[in-house]
Design a protein around this motif. Structure first.
Motif, mmCIF file in Angstrom:
data_model
loop_
_atom_site.group_PDB
_atom_site.id
_atom_site.type_symbol
_atom_site.label_atom_id
_atom_site.label_comp_id
_atom_site.label_asym_id
_atom_site.label_seq_id
_atom_site.Cartn_x
_atom_site.Cartn_y
_atom_site.Cartn_z
ATOM 1 N N MET A 1 34.974 41.127 67.839
ATOM 2 C CA MET A 1 36.158 41.517 68.601
ATOM 3 C C MET A 1 36.904 40.251 69.053
ATOM 4 O O MET A 1 36.274 39.347 69.609
ATOM 5 C CB MET A 1 35.729 42.313 69.839
ATOM 6 N N ASP A 2 38.220 40.184 68.767
ATOM 7 C CA ASP A 2 38.934 38.970 69.181
ATOM 8 C C ASP A 2 39.332 39.051 70.659
ATOM 9 O O ASP A 2 39.116 40.056 71.329
ATOM 10 C CB ASP A 2 40.149 38.692 68.283
ATOM 11 N N ARG A 3 39.938 37.962 71.117
ATOM 12 C CA ARG A 3 40.255 37.827 72.543
ATOM 13 C C ARG A 3 41.199 38.934 73.036
ATOM 14 O O ARG A 3 41.009 39.496 74.124
ATOM 15 C CB ARG A 3 40.882 36.449 72.759
ATOM 16 N N ALA A 4 42.217 39.226 72.211
ATOM 17 C CA ALA A 4 43.200 40.245 72.601
ATOM 18 C C ALA A 4 42.547 41.621 72.721
ATOM 19 O O ALA A 4 42.821 42.381 73.663
ATOM 20 C CB ALA A 4 44.321 40.289 71.574
ATOM 21 N N GLU A 5 41.658 41.914 71.775
ATOM 22 C CA GLU A 5 40.959 43.216 71.816
ATOM 23 C C GLU A 5 40.058 43.311 73.049
ATOM 24 O O GLU A 5 39.991 44.348 73.701
ATOM 25 C CB GLU A 5 40.117 43.393 70.549
ATOM 26 N N ARG A 6 39.390 42.208 73.332
ATOM 27 C CA ARG A 6 38.527 42.178 74.523
ATOM 28 C C ARG A 6 39.354 42.437 75.786
ATOM 29 O O ARG A 6 38.923 43.154 76.684
ATOM 30 C CB ARG A 6 37.839 40.800 74.656
ATOM 31 N N ARG A 7 40.522 41.820 75.810
ATOM 32 C CA ARG A 7 41.410 41.969 76.970
ATOM 33 C C ARG A 7 41.842 43.434 77.134
ATOM 34 O O ARG A 7 41.867 43.968 78.252
ATOM 35 C CB ARG A 7 42.624 41.061 76.748
ATOM 36 N N ILE A 8 42.128 44.073 76.007
ATOM 37 C CA ILE A 8 42.544 45.485 76.043
ATOM 38 C C ILE A 8 41.393 46.359 76.559
ATOM 39 O O ILE A 8 41.579 47.240 77.394
ATOM 40 C CB ILE A 8 43.010 45.954 74.641
ATOM 41 N N ARG A 9 40.183 46.083 76.052
ATOM 42 C CA ARG A 9 39.010 46.855 76.478
ATOM 43 C C ARG A 9 38.749 46.641 77.978
ATOM 44 O O ARG A 9 38.448 47.567 78.708
ATOM 45 C CB ARG A 9 37.759 46.421 75.701
ATOM 46 N N ALA A 87 30.830 42.771 92.077
ATOM 47 C CA ALA A 87 29.651 42.898 91.217
ATOM 48 C C ALA A 87 29.576 41.691 90.286
ATOM 49 O O ALA A 87 30.478 41.491 89.461
ATOM 50 C CB ALA A 87 29.732 44.176 90.404
ATOM 51 N N PRO A 88 28.529 40.869 90.402
ATOM 52 C CA PRO A 88 28.359 39.756 89.468
ATOM 53 C C PRO A 88 28.122 40.282 88.047
ATOM 54 O O PRO A 88 27.365 41.232 87.851
ATOM 55 C CB PRO A 88 27.110 39.038 89.996
ATOM 56 N N LEU A 89 28.808 39.664 87.071
ATOM 57 C CA LEU A 89 28.689 40.115 85.681
ATOM 58 C C LEU A 89 27.886 39.133 84.831
ATOM 59 O O LEU A 89 27.708 39.351 83.641
ATOM 60 C CB LEU A 89 30.092 40.280 85.068
ATOM 61 N N GLY A 90 27.447 38.059 85.458
ATOM 62 C CA GLY A 90 26.738 37.030 84.703
ATOM 63 C C GLY A 90 27.685 35.922 84.295
ATOM 64 O O GLY A 90 28.906 36.114 84.279
ATOM 65 N N LYS A 91 27.135 34.745 83.974
ATOM 66 C CA LYS A 91 27.888 33.547 83.575
ATOM 67 C C LYS A 91 28.946 33.163 84.620
ATOM 68 O O LYS A 91 29.977 32.569 84.277
ATOM 69 C CB LYS A 91 28.585 33.754 82.226
ATOM 70 N N GLY A 92 28.786 33.594 85.860
ATOM 71 C CA GLY A 92 29.732 33.259 86.922
ATOM 72 C C GLY A 92 30.934 34.190 87.025
ATOM 73 O O GLY A 92 31.788 34.027 87.903
ATOM 74 N N PHE A 93 31.020 35.179 86.151
ATOM 75 C CA PHE A 93 32.129 36.137 86.208
ATOM 76 C C PHE A 93 31.811 37.235 87.230
ATOM 77 O O PHE A 93 30.651 37.598 87.420
ATOM 78 C CB PHE A 93 32.366 36.777 84.833
ATOM 79 N N ALA A 121 29.405 42.802 78.206
ATOM 80 C CA ALA A 121 29.547 42.572 76.761
ATOM 81 C C ALA A 121 30.906 41.965 76.408
ATOM 82 O O ALA A 121 31.061 41.368 75.344
ATOM 83 C CB ALA A 121 29.359 43.895 76.025
ATOM 84 N N LEU A 122 31.886 42.123 77.305
ATOM 85 C CA LEU A 122 33.243 41.654 77.003
ATOM 86 C C LEU A 122 33.540 40.227 77.475
ATOM 87 O O LEU A 122 34.496 39.614 77.037
ATOM 88 C CB LEU A 122 34.277 42.603 77.630
ATOM 89 N N ILE A 123 32.725 39.719 78.413
ATOM 90 C CA ILE A 123 33.052 38.385 78.959
ATOM 91 C C ILE A 123 32.482 37.276 78.056
ATOM 92 O O ILE A 123 31.605 37.516 77.262
ATOM 93 C CB ILE A 123 32.558 38.188 80.404
#
Lengths: 123, 158
Positions: A1-9, A87-93, A121-123
């Motif tokens: 999944m590219d960056r734009a798709e991730r952003r949409i999701r 809510a922490p999502l991991g990796k500092g997000f 899964a998206l970050i």
């Protein structure tokens, strides 16, 4: 999944959160305290909020580790005017959800917990 | 008194089906993530969101329908001790939701000790009010009414 798709999701997940009764804003914040995805129904300084929730998260992490509870998976701030849930999502997000007093904590918490795997899964 | 009753039974059945479907899809998502099939994961995620929206609409609608009936003091749905939806003239629904969770934990433990299947309902009758708790998968439907109210009769009709 590219960056734009991730952003949409990601935006779709946030839309689902803001569709809940009383939820007025939802955002995903990166480790530098900057919002990478954001949905809000009112005038909100999302940059300031994002920076603040990073501090809150770090503090909560320190507190929970002090008492031997491990890493926090939800930080709930209950105020007269509503809720701020982080809510922490991991990796500092972080996922941040803001609501007014109409929101039901049980519903907000349920939807956040269910949304976390997709956001992770998206970050 | 026996619960659930016909109208309520139908609504609880709908809620239960949605909840079970959600749990099944959640499992499938886990499986799809393990074998790295992004398109399948996306389809499952969309399905999960849609079911959750229906589930949340149903919880709100059900508590409105029950809580608006004359004789009912409070109807609420709780998840892990927190209120998801509530309707009625009693304002302390947060206390009820927390207690419902305690009740559920105790009831499950007692049933296990007695070699019973997990409980589906718990009823407490106090001198002034009664509290009925009905377990629907991960959620608990709570109904509070004056002691003399016949819940079975009251919730039998549409």
């Amino acid at each position: 999944m590219d960056r734009a798709e991730r952003r949409i999701r990601m935006d779709k997940v946030l839309r689902s959160l803001t569709s809940l009764k009383g939820v007025t804003a939802a955002s995903v914040v990166d480790p530098d305290g900057l919002p990478i995805a954001n949905r809000n129904e009112f005038e909100l300084d999302s940059d300031a909020l994002s920076a603040s929730v990073q501090i809150v998260s770090t503090t909560a992490e320190t507190i929970s580790q002090q008492v031997g509870h491990g890493l926090p998976f939800l930080i709930i701030t209950e105020c007269k005017g509503g809720l701020v849930v982080v809510a922490p999502l991991g990796k500092g997000f972080l996922l941040t959800v803001v609501s007014d007093s109409q929101a039901m904590l049980g519903t907000v918490r349920y939807e956040i917990k269910e949304s976390i795997p997709e956001l992770v899964a998206l970050i | 008194m026996s619960l659930p009753v016909p109208w309520l039974e139908q609504r609880l059945s709908a809620l239960q089906k949605l909840s079970q479907l959600h749990a099944t899809l959640r499992e499938e998502r886990h499986g799809a993530q393990q074998v790295s099939t992004p398109s399948l994961v996306i389809a499952i995620e969309d399905g999960l969101k849609e079911i959750r929206q229906k589930l949340l609409r149903e919880t709100t609608w059900l508590t409105e329908q029950i809580g608006n009936r004359p004789g009912i003091d409070l109807a609420f749905i709780a998840h892990e001790g927190l209120v998801m939806a509530a309707n009625g003239r009693l304002e302390n629904h947060e206390n009820y939701a927390a207690i419902a969770n305690q009740f559920a934990t105790e009831a499950i433990a007692v049933a296990k000790r007695l070699d019973l299947e997990p409980p589906s309902q718990v009823l407490m009758v106090a001198s002034n009010r009664k509290l009925a708790l009905i377990f629907v998968e991960e959620m608990i439907l709570g109904i509070v009414a004056p002691r003399e109210i016949e819940l079975a009769t009251l919730l039998a009709q549409v």
